[in-house]
Design a protein around this motif. Structure first.
Motif, PDB file in Angstrom:
ATOM      1  N   LYS A   1      33.896 -27.503 -32.614  1.00 17.70           N
ATOM      2  CA  LYS A   1      34.253 -27.211 -33.673  1.00 17.70           C
ATOM      3  C   LYS A   1      33.626 -25.936 -34.372  1.00 17.70           C
ATOM      4  O   LYS A   1      34.047 -25.048 -35.074  1.00 17.70           O
ATOM      5  CB  LYS A   1      34.399 -28.266 -34.801  1.00 17.70           C
ATOM      6  N   PHE A   2      32.294 -26.127 -34.177  1.00 20.05           N
ATOM      7  CA  PHE A   2      31.434 -24.901 -34.779  1.00 20.05           C
ATOM      8  C   PHE A   2      30.595 -24.452 -33.725  1.00 20.05           C
ATOM      9  O   PHE A   2      30.144 -23.044 -34.096  1.00 20.05           O
ATOM     10  CB  PHE A   2      30.477 -25.515 -35.612  1.00 20.05           C
ATOM     11  N   LEU A   3      30.576 -24.569 -32.356  1.00 17.76           N
ATOM     12  CA  LEU A   3      30.176 -24.037 -31.506  1.00 17.76           C
ATOM     13  C   LEU A   3      31.066 -22.939 -30.655  1.00 17.76           C
ATOM     14  O   LEU A   3      32.074 -23.530 -30.306  1.00 17.76           O
ATOM     15  CB  LEU A   3      29.375 -24.867 -30.456  1.00 17.76           C
ATOM     16  N   GLN A   4      30.489 -21.870 -30.147  1.00 19.18           N
ATOM     17  CA  GLN A   4      31.429 -20.866 -29.409  1.00 19.18           C
ATOM     18  C   GLN A   4      30.941 -20.807 -28.072  1.00 19.18           C
ATOM     19  O   GLN A   4      29.698 -20.437 -27.938  1.00 19.18           O
ATOM     20  CB  GLN A   4      31.758 -19.747 -30.020  1.00 19.18           C
ATOM     21  N   ILE A   5      31.276 -20.846 -27.089  1.00 21.03           N
ATOM     22  CA  ILE A   5      31.050 -20.597 -25.730  1.00 21.03           C
ATOM     23  C   ILE A   5      31.517 -19.180 -25.435  1.00 21.03           C
ATOM     24  O   ILE A   5      32.597 -18.593 -25.503  1.00 21.03           O
ATOM     25  CB  ILE A   5      31.775 -21.562 -24.754  1.00 21.03           C
ATOM     26  N   ARG A   6      30.374 -18.596 -24.845  1.00 20.37           N
ATOM     27  CA  ARG A   6      30.663 -17.147 -24.479  1.00 20.37           C
ATOM     28  C   ARG A   6      30.064 -16.718 -23.195  1.00 20.37           C
ATOM     29  O   ARG A   6      29.145 -17.270 -22.423  1.00 20.37           O
ATOM     30  CB  ARG A   6      29.861 -16.185 -25.405  1.00 20.37           C
TER      31      ARG A   6
ATOM     32  N   MET B   1      35.329 -25.385 -26.407  1.00 26.05           N
ATOM     33  CA  MET B   1      34.495 -24.810 -27.665  1.00 26.05           C
ATOM     34  C   MET B   1      34.538 -26.232 -28.479  1.00 26.05           C
ATOM     35  O   MET B   1      35.613 -26.805 -28.652  1.00 26.05           O
ATOM     36  CB  MET B   1      35.186 -23.592 -28.282  1.00 26.05           C
TER      37      MET B   1
ATOM     38  N   ARG C   1      36.922 -15.468 -19.500  1.00 28.78           N
ATOM     39  CA  ARG C   1      35.797 -16.421 -18.843  1.00 28.78           C
ATOM     40  C   ARG C   1      36.150 -16.599 -17.524  1.00 28.78           C
ATOM     41  O   ARG C   1      35.944 -17.518 -16.744  1.00 28.78           O
ATOM     42  CB  ARG C   1      36.144 -17.650 -19.705  1.00 28.78           C
TER      43      ARG C   1
END
Length: 115
Positions: free
Chosen positions: A3-8, A1, A89
Motif C-alpha cells: 500500500k505504501f511501498l513501491q518495488i523498483r 507492491m 520489471r
C-alpha cells in the motif's frame, strides 16, 4: 507492491569516476568544463542523453556531428529499450541491454573528437 511501498527495478552507474575514466572523451564532449558543473548524476544513462543534446544542439563541426550521430541514435535507442525493460520489471532484458549500451558508448568513444 504494498500500500505504501513501491518495488523498483533501476539501472544506475555505481562508479561514475570509473565510467568517466573509461569514456573520457565522451564525458568531455557531454559535459565540458564549466564554471558551474551540472547538478545530478553523471552516469551512463545520463551520458547518453547529454551526448544526444551535444550532437543535436552543441557546437560541433559538421564532420564530428555526422560521424557521431548514428552512434548516438543507437545509444539512445538502447537507452530507451533499457528503460522500457526496467518499466516492465524485466531484469534479464535490462541486464543484456546494459551491456549493449556500454558497447554502443565504447564505439562512440572511438569516434569522439579529442577534447
Amino acid at each position: 507492491m504494498g500500500k505504501f511501498l513501491q518495488i523498483r527495478v533501476i539501472a544506475q552507474t555505481y562508479d561514475e569516476a570509473a565510467a568517466e575514466e573509461r569514456f573520457a572523451k565522451l564525458y568531455a564532449l557531454a559535459w565540458p568544463v564549466a564554471a558551474t558543473p551540472p547538478a545530478g548524476p553523471r552516469g551512463l544513462l545520463e551520458l547518453a542523453a547529454a551526448l544526444d543534446d551535444a550532437v543535436r544542439l552543441g557546437d560541433l563541426s559538421s564532420g564530428d556531428r555526422a560521424a557521431l550521430l548514428p552512434g548516438v541514435e543507437k545509444a539512445m535507442a538502447v537507452k530507451a529499450a533499457l528503460e522500457a525493460a526496467l518499466g516492465e520489471r524485466d531484469p534479464k532484458s535490462a541486464d543484456k541491454l546494459s551491456y549493449d549500451l556500454e558497447d554502443a558508448l565504447a564505439e562512440l568513444e572511438k569516434l569522439a573528437p579529442k577534447a
